[in-house]
Each structure stands twice: as C-alpha cells, then as structure tokens.
Scaffold this active site. Structure first.
Site, mmCIF file in Angstrom:
data_model
loop_
_atom_site.group_PDB
_atom_site.id
_atom_site.type_symbol
_atom_site.label_atom_id
_atom_site.label_comp_id
_atom_site.label_asym_id
_atom_site.label_seq_id
_atom_site.Cartn_x
_atom_site.Cartn_y
_atom_site.Cartn_z
ATOM 1 N N GLU A 83 -21.041 -24.035 -24.084
ATOM 2 C CA GLU A 83 -21.009 -24.810 -25.214
ATOM 3 C C GLU A 83 -19.827 -24.366 -26.094
ATOM 4 O O GLU A 83 -19.424 -23.404 -26.161
ATOM 5 C CB GLU A 83 -22.212 -24.708 -25.938
ATOM 6 C CG GLU A 83 -23.461 -25.073 -25.251
ATOM 7 C CD GLU A 83 -24.834 -25.049 -26.110
ATOM 8 O OE1 GLU A 83 -24.826 -24.451 -27.227
ATOM 9 O OE2 GLU A 83 -26.008 -25.429 -25.715
ATOM 10 N N HIS A 141 -26.785 -29.389 -29.414
ATOM 11 C CA HIS A 141 -27.629 -28.077 -29.734
ATOM 12 C C HIS A 141 -28.190 -28.192 -31.194
ATOM 13 O O HIS A 141 -28.029 -26.956 -31.869
ATOM 14 C CB HIS A 141 -26.895 -26.829 -29.376
ATOM 15 C CG HIS A 141 -27.920 -25.600 -29.099
ATOM 16 N ND1 HIS A 141 -27.303 -24.598 -28.141
ATOM 17 C CD2 HIS A 141 -29.011 -25.496 -29.426
ATOM 18 C CE1 HIS A 141 -28.451 -23.956 -27.970
ATOM 19 N NE2 HIS A 141 -29.448 -24.133 -28.822
#
Length: 444
Positions: free
Chosen positions: A292, A322
């Site tokens: 990420e 997220h």
C-alpha cells in the site's frame, strides 16, 4: 534533594557488563512530567487529551516521520504512538534507549518488530476491536453495492452514460453470507447481515458460540459451497497469508462475491483478477492490498503492484484505500482504548492486552502512611529467577505478587509495603544486579 538526585540518575537506562543488557528505570507518580510521549500519524485528539491530562509531555505530529528523524526523536521518548505507516524496525528500536511502551492506534502490529521490542522489555499495545462496527458497516454497504452493481453504474454516470439495467442485480434478503473469521468484526457483521434477512455461516479455526442464528461450518470448502457472499476477517499469520488463491476461488459458488477487509496478504490478487475476468465471481470488494502507498496521492499503480492496471479494469469491483476502520467514532474509541493502556502500563505496570508481552496486573497500590512500592521486573524466562527474587524480598512484606511469561520473556509485578528510601535503593540495586534482568522499574 538527595532522593531526587538518585531518582533522576536511575530514570535513564543503565548498562552493565555481562551477557544481559540491563535497562533499569524508576518512576514516581509525581514525576509524570518527566515522561515524554511521541504520537505520530494524526492520532485522535482523545489520546492526546488523556495522556496530557496525566501530566506527560506529549509531542504530536500529523504524519509519519522519515526514519532518520524518527530515530533522532525516539532516543528521548518513553512512549511512542503510531498507526500503520510508521515502521518500528529493530534498526529504529535499537536507538530507543528510554522507550518503555509502544501504542499501535490500529488493529495491526505488523509495523513493529514485536520480538525485538519484547527482548528490550518494551510492551506493545493495539486496539483489536474498537473499529469493529465501522468495518462491519462498510462490508454491509459493499454487499449491497455489489449486489446492485452500484459501483459500475456510478462510474458510468460520471462519464455521462445512462445505463438503467436490472440484469444480475439482486436484493440481499434471502442470500447467504459466509464469514471467514468469527472474531470481533465477524460477529458484528453477522448481526447486521441477519437483521437484513441474510443467512449467515462462518468458518473459524476454533469452536465459537454463534450469535443469533449463524451456524459454524467445518471447512472452507463447505463455506464456499453455501455462500453467495464471502467476507474475510482474519489476522495476518503464516496460516492466513495467501490463504485465498486460484484453488479456493475455483471452489466458490459460481457468480458469488468476495470481500476482503482484513489483511492485504490474505487474498492473492492475480487469482482474484482471473476469477473476475472469467465470470466465476460476479464481483468483489477490496479494502487492503499486499503493498500500500505510504502517503495519499496518485501512488496506486503498477510500480507499487504489478497487477494494479488489470485490477482497475475489472467490472463490479469496489476498491477502497484501507478505510475499513476510518470513521470518527472508531478513531475516537481507538484513541481512548490505546491511550488508557499506555497510561496504565507507564503508571502502574499493567500489561493486560499487550500483544508481545506477558499479561500481568494487580489491583491498585494501597494508599497508606507508610511508603508502598510496586516492583515491575522484566527478565529472561529461565529457571531460578523467581527464587532469586523471592530471596531478595524475603525481609520485606510482599502484599501481592504476580508473574507470567510469553516465550523468552517473563514479567513479575510485586507490591511491597512499609519501606523507606534506603529499602527502595537496596531493592533496586539487588534486583538490577540479577543477570537475567532486562528492565526493572519501581513505581510508588
């Protein structure tokens, strides 16, 4: 004055020769102003308020710090609070000479070298369930959105395309939800799904009492055969890493949906892409990814993950950055939960809820005219240490004592009553001389 000088001297780590590193600290409640706390990544204001109210020196930053700046800062702090972007590696923790405790203001603790921290007597706390409701509500929203293909219709409308269709658009009432991992989030999701008319089955590695009319199944295979929607809520472990791949997706009910709001390494994304492209899966929702971006911006691309473009081109796919636990309510509760754990550990030694540390607690130290102290002793988990400790304390009145171990680390807490300053110095000196000592504190 002499006592104050003595106290200031031993607030800092002391190193002794031998095979074990000695980090000996002593702390009085009225010296809370000496405690320095560093909070990073815009931790909720509730945490700042709680820790500031206790008299600690709190320094808060809205973003993560570069490693060189982090190393410089961490040398002087007794406590650090982070979220998911700050990496507390052994390289960073090696410089944390005064650090007592780490607070992860999130569910995960993968960003911390837990073993290295434990070996230095540093407890790590997180918030395993404060955002459970937020994640469960997001999943319910995704189930409805996928079932109605709302994501694709939204994209089309933003492009000026009117595409009113009902083909393969369904109500969720009467459908079956399969939950992998029936913990805090899984059970919350189960309750919400049932209230909307769904049938719930779940799979977990341990036998769990179901809530409502949910039923536990004995295997993932059985779950896949039953479920119209599969939602994953497991931690990242050796067993769950790459748990869902080509083989597992091929066993899912045709035209079912897969949702992952747990950990990015649980689902193999290339297998998910193939399942969507082949039509085996009718849709998917992904909130977490193997890699990420470290900051907001246009960073989700093939340089980060080589399959990013292929994933972005899939139909009926909801992708979120997220944000499962990113609500004001969740962040507030996480701030309260973790900050309270940090305060209790610093001031009283309570390690209940620590993820890398023996869980030990005693009721509060009794207030009396005579001086009462609490000994907090972290040591290597080897035979004979408790015997040596008890011999050292045999001339004193030990009112309460509790000890537990976690792997190679053990933690003992003992309350001793009716001691004077000379006794405290003697107890400190004797305990700190035990070769298995990792970290000793005395609070009173």
């Amino acid at each position: 004055m002499a006592d104050r000088q003595y106290q200031q001297q031993i607030m800092y780590p002391l190193r002794r020769s031998g095979s074990f590193t000695q980090n000996v600290k002593i702390l009085k409640p009225f010296d809370s102003g000496d405690i320095k706390i560093l909070l990073l990544e815009n931790i909720n204001e509730t945490a700042v308020e709680i820790l500031t109210k206790e008299g600690y020196q709190v320094e808060a930053h809205k973003k993560a710090l570069p490693e060189d700046v982090l190393i410089e800062k961490i040398r002087e702090v007794h406590c650090i609070g982070i979220r998911s972007k700050t990496k507390l590696t052994s390289n960073v923790l090696r410089e944390a000479k005064k650090l007592l405790v780490i607070g992860c203001f999130c569910i995960g603790t993968n960003q911390v070298d837990l073993d290295y921290a434990a070996k230095r007597g540093i407890a790590v706390f997180n918030s395993p369930f404060s955002n459970s409701r937020s994640v469960a509500e997001l999943v319910i929203a995704e189930i409805i959105t996928l079932s109605r293909q709302v994501g694709d219709r939204n994209i089309e409308m933003h492009q000026g395309i009117w595409n009113k269709v009902s083909s393969e658009c369904y109500e969720i009432r009467g459908k079956t939800l399969g939950i992998i991992g029936y913990g805090h989030i899984g059970t919350q999701l189960s309750v919400l799904a049932e209230s909307m008319g769904m049938t719930v089955f779940f799979y977990d590695i341990i036998q769990i009492m179901p809530i409502g009319t949910a039923k536990q199944v004995g295997s993932l295979q059985e779950l896949f055969e039953r479920a119209d929607f599969v939602s994953i809520h497991v931690p990242e472990t050796k067993e769950t890493k790459n748990m869902i791949g080509h083989e597992e997706i091929s066993k899912m009910k045709k035209r079912s949906y897969l949702i992952n709001a747990s950990r990015g390494t649980v689902v193999q994304i290339p297998a998910l892409i193939k399942g969507l492209q082949s039509g085996l899966l009718a849709g998917a929702a992904i909130d977490v990814y193997p890699r990420e971006p470290h900051s907001n911006g246009p960073h989700f691309n093939d340089e980060l993950n080589e399959w990013s473009t292929d994933l972005l081109n899939c139909k009926n796919l909801i992708m979120t950055p997220h944000i499962g636990g990113s609500t004001e309510e969740a962040q507030r509760m996480i701030g309260i939960e973790v900050a309270t754990a940090l305060y209790k550990f610093i001031s009283y030694g309570s390690s209940i809820g620590a993820v890398n540390f023996p869980e030990v607690d005693l009721r509060a130290i009794q207030v009396a005219e005579e001086k009462n102290i609490r000994i907090l002793f972290v040591h290597h988990n080897v035979p004979g240490v408790l015997k040596e400790i008890n011999q050292l304390l045999s001339d004193h009145n030990v009112e309460k004592q509790h000890s537990d171990s976690h792997g190679e680390i053990a933690y003992m807490m003992a309350d001793v009553s009716s001691v004077d300053d000379h006794d405290i110095r003697e107890i400190y000196t004797n305990i700190s001389s035990i070769k298995e000592n990792i970290l000793t504190r005395i609070v009173y």
